[in-house]
Design a protein around this motif. Structure first.
Motif, PDB file in Angstrom:
ATOM      1  N   MET A 183       0.852  -1.179   0.000  1.00 63.47           N
ATOM      2  CA  MET A 183       0.000   0.000   0.000  1.00 63.47           C
ATOM      3  C   MET A 183       0.893   1.236   0.000  1.00 63.47           C
ATOM      4  SD  MET A 183      -3.070   1.168   2.523  1.00 63.47           S
ATOM      5  CE  MET A 183      -2.377   0.754   4.057  1.00 63.47           C
ATOM      6  N   ASP A 184       0.625   2.149  -0.886  1.00 62.90           N
ATOM      7  CA  ASP A 184       1.410   3.372  -1.019  1.00 62.90           C
ATOM      8  C   ASP A 184       0.599   4.528  -0.454  1.00 62.90           C
ATOM      9  OD1 ASP A 184       3.170   5.346  -1.682  1.00 62.90           O
ATOM     10  OD2 ASP A 184       2.760   5.290  -3.818  1.00 62.90           O
ATOM     11  N   ASP A 185       1.075   5.086   0.666  1.00 56.99           N
ATOM     12  CA  ASP A 185       0.360   6.208   1.273  1.00 56.99           C
ATOM     13  C   ASP A 185       1.002   7.551   0.934  1.00 56.99           C
ATOM     14  OD1 ASP A 185       2.630   6.074   2.783  1.00 56.99           O
ATOM     15  OD2 ASP A 185       1.625   5.686   4.675  1.00 56.99           O
ATOM     16  N   GLY A 186       1.929   7.559  -0.002  1.00 60.43           N
ATOM     17  CA  GLY A 186       2.549   8.797  -0.447  1.00 60.43           C
ATOM     18  C   GLY A 186       3.780   9.199   0.331  1.00 60.43           C
ATOM     19  N   ARG A 187       4.050   8.525   1.439  1.00 57.35           N
ATOM     20  CA  ARG A 187       5.234   8.851   2.223  1.00 57.35           C
ATOM     21  C   ARG A 187       6.410   8.002   1.760  1.00 57.35           C
ATOM     22  NH1 ARG A 187       3.170   8.100   8.231  1.00 57.35           N
ATOM     23  NH2 ARG A 187       2.202   6.343   7.219  1.00 57.35           N
ATOM     24  N   PRO A 188       7.611   8.568   1.791  1.00 53.56           N
ATOM     25  CA  PRO A 188       8.774   7.772   1.384  1.00 53.56           C
ATOM     26  C   PRO A 188       9.051   6.681   2.413  1.00 53.56           C
ATOM     27  CG  PRO A 188       9.467   9.920   2.191  1.00 53.56           C
ATOM     28  CD  PRO A 188       7.958   9.928   2.144  1.00 53.56           C
ATOM     29  N   ASN A 189       9.628   5.572   1.949  1.00 54.01           N
ATOM     30  CA  ASN A 189      10.027   4.500   2.870  1.00 54.01           C
ATOM     31  C   ASN A 189      11.142   5.002   3.766  1.00 54.01           C
ATOM     32  OD1 ASN A 189       8.237   2.705   1.757  1.00 54.01           O
ATOM     33  ND2 ASN A 189       9.731   1.905   0.294  1.00 54.01           N
ATOM     34  N   ARG A 190      11.085   4.598   5.013  1.00 52.68           N
ATOM     35  CA  ARG A 190      12.137   4.965   5.958  1.00 52.68           C
ATOM     36  C   ARG A 190      12.902   3.709   6.344  1.00 52.68           C
ATOM     37  NH1 ARG A 190      10.302   9.081  10.426  1.00 52.68           N
ATOM     38  NH2 ARG A 190      12.516   9.412  10.346  1.00 52.68           N
ATOM     39  N   PRO A 191      14.212   3.780   6.305  1.00 55.10           N
ATOM     40  CA  PRO A 191      14.974   2.594   6.698  1.00 55.10           C
ATOM     41  C   PRO A 191      14.837   2.355   8.200  1.00 55.10           C
ATOM     42  CG  PRO A 191      16.438   4.450   6.324  1.00 55.10           C
ATOM     43  CD  PRO A 191      15.055   4.889   5.922  1.00 55.10           C
ATOM     44  N   SER A 192      14.873   1.109   8.599  1.00 53.28           N
ATOM     45  CA  SER A 192      14.865   0.817  10.032  1.00 53.28           C
ATOM     46  C   SER A 192      16.308   0.560  10.455  1.00 53.28           C
ATOM     47  CB  SER A 192      13.984  -0.380  10.343  1.00 53.28           C
ATOM     48  OG  SER A 192      14.548  -1.549   9.804  1.00 53.28           O
ATOM     49  N   TYR A 193      16.578   0.778  11.713  1.00 59.94           N
ATOM     50  CA  TYR A 193      17.925   0.639  12.227  1.00 59.94           C
ATOM     51  C   TYR A 193      17.862  -0.054  13.571  1.00 59.94           C
ATOM     52  CZ  TYR A 193      22.457   1.791  14.185  1.00 59.94           C
ATOM     53  OH  TYR A 193      23.686   1.704  14.751  1.00 59.94           O
ATOM     54  N   ARG A 194      18.723  -1.015  13.765  1.00 61.81           N
ATOM     55  CA  ARG A 194      18.868  -1.686  15.058  1.00 61.81           C
ATOM     56  C   ARG A 194      20.341  -1.829  15.367  1.00 61.81           C
ATOM     57  NH1 ARG A 194      14.780  -6.657  14.310  1.00 61.81           N
ATOM     58  NH2 ARG A 194      13.084  -5.383  13.598  1.00 61.81           N
ATOM     59  N   LEU A 195      20.675  -1.650  16.622  1.00 63.04           N
ATOM     60  CA  LEU A 195      22.057  -1.857  17.030  1.00 63.04           C
ATOM     61  C   LEU A 195      22.397  -3.338  16.992  1.00 63.04           C
ATOM     62  CD1 LEU A 195      22.500   0.453  20.140  1.00 63.04           C
ATOM     63  CD2 LEU A 195      23.673   0.644  17.968  1.00 63.04           C
ATOM     64  N   THR A 196      23.595  -3.627  16.582  1.00 61.16           N
ATOM     65  CA  THR A 196      24.088  -4.999  16.653  1.00 61.16           C
ATOM     66  C   THR A 196      24.484  -5.285  18.097  1.00 61.16           C
ATOM     67  OG1 THR A 196      26.363  -4.305  16.263  1.00 61.16           O
ATOM     68  CG2 THR A 196      25.026  -4.837  14.308  1.00 61.16           C
ATOM     69  N   ALA A 197      24.796  -6.533  18.380  1.00 61.47           N
ATOM     70  CA  ALA A 197      25.254  -6.894  19.729  1.00 61.47           C
ATOM     71  C   ALA A 197      26.517  -6.101  20.073  1.00 61.47           C
ATOM     72  CB  ALA A 197      25.520  -8.392  19.809  1.00 61.47           C
ATOM     73  N   LYS A 198      27.369  -5.903  19.090  1.00 64.46           N
ATOM     74  CA  LYS A 198      28.605  -5.136  19.311  1.00 64.46           C
ATOM     75  C   LYS A 198      28.272  -3.691  19.679  1.00 64.46           C
ATOM     76  CE  LYS A 198      31.954  -6.248  16.541  1.00 64.46           C
ATOM     77  NZ  LYS A 198      32.891  -6.329  15.392  1.00 64.46           N
ATOM     78  N   GLY A 199      27.302  -3.114  18.999  1.00 62.36           N
ATOM     79  CA  GLY A 199      26.876  -1.745  19.306  1.00 62.36           C
ATOM     80  C   GLY A 199      26.233  -1.646  20.681  1.00 62.36           C
ATOM     81  N   ARG A 200      25.375  -2.621  21.007  1.00 61.81           N
ATOM     82  CA  ARG A 200      24.742  -2.632  22.332  1.00 61.81           C
ATOM     83  C   ARG A 200      25.783  -2.775  23.433  1.00 61.81           C
ATOM     84  NH1 ARG A 200      21.231  -5.820  19.421  1.00 61.81           N
ATOM     85  NH2 ARG A 200      22.075  -7.709  20.359  1.00 61.81           N
ATOM     86  N   GLY A 201      26.871  -3.482  23.121  1.00 60.77           N
ATOM     87  CA  GLY A 201      27.934  -3.657  24.100  1.00 60.77           C
ATOM     88  C   GLY A 201      28.636  -2.360  24.472  1.00 60.77           C
ATOM     89  N   LEU A 202      28.539  -1.358  23.623  1.00 61.26           N
ATOM     90  CA  LEU A 202      29.156  -0.050  23.912  1.00 61.26           C
ATOM     91  C   LEU A 202      28.323   0.801  24.866  1.00 61.26           C
ATOM     92  CD1 LEU A 202      30.458   1.109  20.435  1.00 61.26           C
ATOM     93  CD2 LEU A 202      31.809   0.632  22.463  1.00 61.26           C
ATOM     94  N   ILE A 203      27.049   0.524  24.970  1.00 58.95           N
ATOM     95  CA  ILE A 203      26.165   1.397  25.740  1.00 58.95           C
ATOM     96  C   ILE A 203      26.609   1.564  27.192  1.00 58.95           C
ATOM     97  CG2 ILE A 203      23.801   1.705  26.581  1.00 58.95           C
ATOM     98  CD1 ILE A 203      22.874   0.648  23.841  1.00 58.95           C
ATOM     99  N   PRO A 204      26.941   0.492  27.922  1.00 56.53           N
ATOM    100  CA  PRO A 204      27.398   0.711  29.300  1.00 56.53           C
ATOM    101  C   PRO A 204      28.636   1.614  29.389  1.00 56.53           C
ATOM    102  CG  PRO A 204      26.834  -1.586  28.968  1.00 56.53           C
ATOM    103  CD  PRO A 204      26.815  -0.934  27.618  1.00 56.53           C
TER     104      PRO A 204
END
Length: 56
Positions: free
Chosen positions: A1-22
Motif C-alpha cells: 500500500m502506497d500512502d505517499g510517504r517515502p520508505n524509511r529505513p529501520s535501524y537496530r544496534l548490533t550486539a557489538k553496538g549494544r555492548g558499547l552502551i554501558p
C-alpha cells in the motif's frame, strides 16, 4: 500500500553496538562529574541506565 510517504529505513544496534552502551553511560557520568559545562542531571543518567536495562 502506497500512502505517499517515502520508505524509511529501520535501524537496530548490533550486539557489538549494544555492548558499547554501558561504556558510553560511564563516559557521560564522568563528563557530568568533571566538566562543569556538561549539563547532565543525575536523573538523566538514571533514566539512561533504566532504558539500557530494558533493552538488554
Amino acid at each position: 500500500m502506497d500512502d505517499g510517504r517515502p520508505n524509511r529505513p529501520s535501524y537496530r544496534l548490533t550486539a557489538k553496538g549494544r555492548g558499547l552502551i554501558p561504556a558510553l553511560i560511564e563516559l557521560i557520568e564522568w563528563a557530568a562529574k568533571w566538566d562543569a559545562a556538561t549539563e547532565v542531571t543525575p536523573q538523566a543518567i538514571a533514566h539512561l541506565r533504566k532504558t539500557w536495562a530494558r533493552l538488554s
